[in-house]
Design a protein around this motif. Structure first.
Motif, PDB file in Angstrom:
ATOM      1  N   GLN A  41       0.920  -0.988  -0.148  1.00 29.67           N
ATOM      2  CA  GLN A  41       0.023  -0.056  -0.220  1.00 29.67           C
ATOM      3  C   GLN A  41       0.973   1.364  -0.071  1.00 29.67           C
ATOM      4  O   GLN A  41       2.100   1.144   0.449  1.00 29.67           O
ATOM      5  N   ILE A  42       0.206   2.251  -0.541  1.00 29.36           N
ATOM      6  CA  ILE A  42       1.119   3.409  -0.616  1.00 29.36           C
ATOM      7  C   ILE A  42       0.009   4.678  -0.192  1.00 29.36           C
ATOM      8  O   ILE A  42      -0.911   4.866  -0.479  1.00 29.36           O
ATOM      9  N   ASN A  43       0.657   5.480   0.832  1.00 34.84           N
ATOM     10  CA  ASN A  43       0.014   6.758   1.298  1.00 34.84           C
ATOM     11  C   ASN A  43       0.320   7.876   0.474  1.00 34.84           C
ATOM     12  O   ASN A  43       1.169   8.601   0.641  1.00 34.84           O
ATOM     13  N   TRP A  44      -0.703   8.159  -0.807  1.00 31.57           N
ATOM     14  CA  TRP A  44      -0.469   9.059  -1.827  1.00 31.57           C
ATOM     15  C   TRP A  44      -0.453  10.224  -1.415  1.00 31.57           C
ATOM     16  O   TRP A  44       0.242  11.174  -1.909  1.00 31.57           O
ATOM     17  N   ALA A  45      -1.179  10.579  -0.246  1.00 31.20           N
ATOM     18  CA  ALA A  45      -1.303  12.111   0.290  1.00 31.20           C
ATOM     19  C   ALA A  45      -0.059  12.485   0.590  1.00 31.20           C
ATOM     20  O   ALA A  45       0.564  13.508   0.426  1.00 31.20           O
ATOM     21  N   ILE A  72       6.248  17.430  -3.424  1.00 32.59           N
ATOM     22  CA  ILE A  72       6.175  18.911  -3.647  1.00 32.59           C
ATOM     23  C   ILE A  72       7.013  19.712  -2.840  1.00 32.59           C
ATOM     24  O   ILE A  72       7.766  20.590  -3.303  1.00 32.59           O
ATOM     25  N   ILE A  73       7.161  19.132  -1.489  1.00 34.79           N
ATOM     26  CA  ILE A  73       7.991  19.737  -0.787  1.00 34.79           C
ATOM     27  C   ILE A  73       9.524  19.591  -1.116  1.00 34.79           C
ATOM     28  O   ILE A  73      10.258  20.531  -1.147  1.00 34.79           O
ATOM     29  N   SER A  74       9.904  18.322  -1.658  1.00 33.36           N
ATOM     30  CA  SER A  74      11.463  18.126  -2.282  1.00 33.36           C
ATOM     31  C   SER A  74      11.633  19.033  -3.645  1.00 33.36           C
ATOM     32  O   SER A  74      12.907  19.102  -3.830  1.00 33.36           O
TER      33      SER A  74
END
Length: 217
Positions: A178-182, A189-191
């Motif tokens: 599973q991936i926590n997309w949020a 975006i921060i990177s």
């Protein structure tokens, strides 16, 4: 802020920032010094050194990856941020751009400084660097973005989670099931913020620096 709390992302962000800033400073210094030597000094084998250096652009990273890895192992620099920073500090592309731009600086300025008793380091610091700000800005953008986005070399050198860079952290954050997309998209975006800041700071030098590299030699 939840994205920063996921897996010590703030620590990985600081690691990437340290690697990118330090590596960029080293790259700018080494490349401009090499460009100055290859453009304004006349010595035997200068052109051979220059063309050999340009020829290295055709060598894929995968070919030299193992020798560099073994060298870092012998020097005790594996699993350290300096092992990411130092090996690619001098880049053929950066040296080429610096050399081509410094060729446009009149030799009369350098000769006048030498007649006045100025040493080579004084000339480099007081004449070459101020006049070469367009190409320095260009190399800074290229170097910072390359180091910030680099995944393969940090993946090879770093084995301790606390020393991971942002790109390694983003790759490890992707789970098998599973991936926590949020959180993943927020961290992505921060990177991007440091790259945007660097580009906005140096964009006025970018086009001027690149076009100056087209001078004949």
């Amino acid at each position: 802020m939840n994205a920063f709390s996921k897996g010590d992302f703030f620590l990985y962000f600081k690691n990437s920032l340290f690697v990118s800033v330090t590596a960029t400073l080293l790259t700018v210094l080494i490349n401009t010094m090499a460009g100055y030597a290859l453009s304004k000094f006349i010595f035997k084998g200068r052109d051979i050194i220059f063309y050999t250096m340009i020829a290295t652009l055709m060598i894929p990273l995968q070919v030299i990856m193992v020798p560099i890895f073994l060298l870092l192992k012998n020097l005790g620099m594996l699993n350290s941020l300096w092992g990411i920073i130092i090996p690619p500090a001098a880049t053929p592309t950066g040296i080429f751009l610096a050399r081509q731009y410094i060729l446009t600086i009149p030799n009369s300025l350098i000769e006048a400084a030498r007649i006045d008793g100025g040493g080579e380091f004084f000339i480099f610091h007081s004449i070459i660097l101020p006049l070469a700000t367009p190409i320095i800005g260009t190399i800074t953008i290229f170097s910072f973005m390359w180091r910030w986005n680099d995944f393969l070399w940090p993946f090879i050198v770093i084995s301790t989670p606390k020393l991971m860079t942002v790109q390694l952290a983003l790759a490890n954050f992707v789970g098998q099931y599973q991936i926590n997309w949020a959180s993943l998209l927020a961290m992505t975006i921060i990177s991007m913020i440091p790259m945007i800041i660097v580009f906005l700071l140096f964009q006025k030098y970018f086009v001027k620096g690149l076009t100056a590299g087209g001078v004949k030699f």
